[in-house]
Enzyme design. Sequence first.
Site, PDB file in Angstrom:
ATOM      1  N   GLY A   1       0.829  -1.194   0.000  1.00  0.00           N
ATOM      2  CA  GLY A   1       0.000   0.000   0.000  1.00  0.00           C
ATOM      3  C   GLY A   1       0.861   1.240   0.000  1.00  0.00           C
TER       4      GLY A   1
ATOM      5  CD  GLN B   1       3.267   5.784   2.670  1.00  0.00           C
ATOM      6  OE1 GLN B   1       2.334   5.197   2.143  1.00  0.00           O
ATOM      7  NE2 GLN B   1       4.234   5.136   3.297  1.00  0.00           N
TER       8      GLN B   1
ATOM      9  CD  GLU C   1      -1.489   2.572   2.625  1.00  0.00           C
ATOM     10  OE1 GLU C   1      -1.047   3.732   2.509  1.00  0.00           O
ATOM     11  OE2 GLU C   1      -0.754   1.605   2.916  1.00  0.00           O
TER      12      GLU C   1
ATOM     13  CG  HIS D   1       0.131   6.635   5.464  1.00  0.00           C
ATOM     14  ND1 HIS D   1       1.261   7.187   6.023  1.00  0.00           N
ATOM     15  CD2 HIS D   1       0.423   5.327   5.259  1.00  0.00           C
ATOM     16  CE1 HIS D   1       2.195   6.241   6.157  1.00  0.00           C
ATOM     17  NE2 HIS D   1       1.702   5.096   5.711  1.00  0.00           N
TER      18      HIS D   1
END
Length: 175
Positions: A49, A54, A142, A145
């Site tokens: 992922g 990122q 995710e 994030h």
Amino acid sequence: MTNMAIRAIRTYLDPVLRVKTGRVEKIDNSLDQLIQDMIETMHAAPGVGLAANQIGVSLQLAVIDLSSREDDEQRHPLMVIINPEILSLEGTVVEEEGCLSIPDYAEKVKRASKVRVRAQDLTGKSFEITAEGLLAKALQHEIDHLNGVLFIDRLSPLKKNIFKRRFKKLVVEQA
Ligand SMILES: [Zn+2]
């Protein structure tokens, strides 16, 4: 034709990982290059992922690829999730997790065992998915994030301290 490129993965000290990402307002082929790069970067790492922040792009967009899992139950086709939101969380599971932004570190994290998520696909169409197992974990990781949260924020106080000592940097304390 677009050329895929592997982009640099931001690591946990990068402030971009701590900012809540912005909504993707316009879903069209202007996102293609970014998404292709994210997939390429995730595969090269390798990882299952990757969230847009990122690679330094602060947008609510993530890719998850469980298509090569050997176990049938955990296998899932490549997913692109845009503007995802968690609708419900159920159950608890504690499993080891890692993150491409925190190299060479893995620790057990408590997560919901089942999650229901609403997101938009590449065409802008809204969809909902209920997931368990690895996909549930990946979705929660995710979406964290995209909200500026890293899995180390979810560690127990003891493990947070061990992490801080090892990496000599602060973990964000959860409210
Ligand atoms: Zn991660």
